[in-house]
Write an enzyme that holds these catalytic residues in place. Structure first.
Site, PDB file in Angstrom:
ATOM      1  CG  HIS A  64       7.642 -36.861 -35.203  1.00  0.00           C
ATOM      2  ND1 HIS A  64       8.512 -37.583 -35.980  1.00  0.00           N
ATOM      3  CD2 HIS A  64       7.980 -37.145 -33.915  1.00  0.00           C
ATOM      4  CE1 HIS A  64       9.332 -38.273 -35.222  1.00  0.00           C
ATOM      5  NE2 HIS A  64       9.040 -38.031 -33.946  1.00  0.00           N
ATOM      6  CG  HIS A  76      24.998 -41.013 -38.922  1.00  0.00           C
ATOM      7  ND1 HIS A  76      24.831 -40.123 -39.965  1.00  0.00           N
ATOM      8  CD2 HIS A  76      24.791 -42.242 -39.446  1.00  0.00           C
ATOM      9  CE1 HIS A  76      24.522 -40.780 -41.066  1.00  0.00           C
ATOM     10  NE2 HIS A  76      24.499 -42.061 -40.787  1.00  0.00           N
ATOM     11  CG  ASN A 135      25.884 -42.968 -44.373  1.00  0.00           C
ATOM     12  OD1 ASN A 135      26.008 -42.608 -45.535  1.00  0.00           O
ATOM     13  ND2 ASN A 135      24.837 -42.623 -43.637  1.00  0.00           N
ATOM     14  CB  THR A 136      30.999 -42.735 -47.452  1.00  0.00           C
ATOM     15  OG1 THR A 136      31.893 -43.775 -47.029  1.00  0.00           O
ATOM     16  CG2 THR A 136      31.344 -41.452 -46.724  1.00  0.00           C
ATOM     17  NE  ARG A 137      23.678 -43.706 -49.409  1.00  0.00           N
ATOM     18  CZ  ARG A 137      23.651 -42.661 -48.594  1.00  0.00           C
ATOM     19  NH1 ARG A 137      24.457 -42.629 -47.543  1.00  0.00           N
ATOM     20  NH2 ARG A 137      22.831 -41.653 -48.809  1.00  0.00           N
ATOM     21  CB  SER A 167      26.511 -47.612 -41.842  1.00  0.00           C
ATOM     22  OG  SER A 167      25.560 -46.947 -41.035  1.00  0.00           O
ATOM     23  N   GLY A 189      16.256 -56.906 -47.555  1.00  0.00           N
ATOM     24  CA  GLY A 189      16.540 -58.173 -46.906  1.00  0.00           C
ATOM     25  C   GLY A 189      17.887 -58.285 -46.238  1.00  0.00           C
TER      26      GLY A 189
END
Length: 300
Positions: free
Chosen positions: A200, A136, A138-140, A122, A283
């Site tokens: 929003h 930005h 990211n890869t996962r 990330s 966590g």
């Protein structure tokens, strides 16, 4: 996605190693950019360097549940704050994460067997010069006993938009995705436009990019190759924009626009971003999860 997926131990190890390799390549390129910034705003400062911290995660019973590397550079010549994090975490999903995943992905059996494994990279960069866009990426890869999938992408977030920069960024995404199918870039571009929208504010977070989630064709090698090319697209998409804009003079109004845009960026990450929610729910180190937040921001 497939039911009753095998453990995929070798595939997990390959994916985690690739994310670490990509991290190392990007960190090296960003520090080289700091070294080469010899004229223009902020060039008199010392070149920035990444501060690397080992992160860890423990399960509810105190056992090891993985961790990663948090690499953050602050107050460099080019980068005001940039983080490049990698992680490999595992354990069991809590009730909130189970419910969210079961509802969004339609995975039965999560409550009976909530084990998971996840690894990824990330990156978020907030730049010194307001003319240089924030970015930005990211890869996962995510695994449960019920399914596996890949996700990620990259998107550009300029405070001061230049049409030629946006065009270059998107061109590089298309160039890297087209070998995987001509329909892929348009689909992932539309997905990014939908995902990086701020309801929003009734506006996009930036000028888009590419995004995918829950990607599993059943062919792990093919899906992994696509994920790798999403990562490989990042530096050729972004570094030329940094090089083009980093010496450009800017005004107080330009800086004001940058800080206000960062406020909008922070709103999105705290309210809507799935990665932020998942990291906090499971966590992981909150400093690593919230690395994406800018060092300074403004609201009007």
């Amino acid at each position: 996605m497939t039911d009753h997926t095998p453990d995929f131990a070798a595939e997990k190890a390959r994916a985690a190693a690739w994310f670490r390799e990509l991290r190392d390549t990007i960190v090296e390129a960003f520090e080289a950019m700091e070294d080469s910034h010899a004229e223009g705003p902020f060039s008199a400062a010392a070149p920035g360097r990444f501060e690397v911290t080992q992160t860890s995660r423990t399960s509810d019973d105190g056992s090891d549940a993985g961790g990663g590397l948090m690499s953050v550079m602050r107050n460099g010549r080019v980068f005001e704050k940039v983080g490049v994090n990698v992680s490999e975490v595992y354990g069991t999903l809590g009730e909130a994460a189970q419910s969210s995943m079961a509802a969004r992905k339609g995975l039965p059996g999560m409550a009976e067997d909530p084990r998971f494994w996840a690894s990824g990279i990330s990156l978020v960069a907030h730049m010194q010069n307001p003319h240089v866009p924030a970015v930005h990426m990211n890869t996962r890869m995510f695994w449960t006993p019920h399914a596996w999938w890949f996700g990620g992408g990259s998107d550009l977030n300029p405070a001061l938009e230049y049409a030629e920069d946006t065009q270059h960024f998107h061109h590089q995404q298309r160039r890297h995705l087209d070998p995987h199918g001509a329909d892929l870039y348009p689909r992932l571009k539309d997905w990014a436009d939908e995902y990086f929208f701020i309801p929003h504010r009734n506006r996009a977070r930036g000028v888009g990019g590419i995004f995918m989630d829950d990607h599993c064709t059943g062919d792990w090698e093919s899906d992994f190759a696509l994920t790798q090319d999403i990562g490989r697209a990042f530096l050729p998409a972004f570094l030329p924009l940094v090089d083009r804009r980093r010496t450009q003079p800017f005004t107080e109004d330009d800086r004001e626009a940058q800080l206000i845009h960062r406020g909008v960026y922070a709103e999105y990450n705290l309210v809507y971003d799935r990665g932020t929610k998942f990291g906090l729910q499971t966590g992981h180190d909150p400093s690593a999860v919230l690395m994406s937040l800018p060092p300074l921001a403004k609201w009007v």
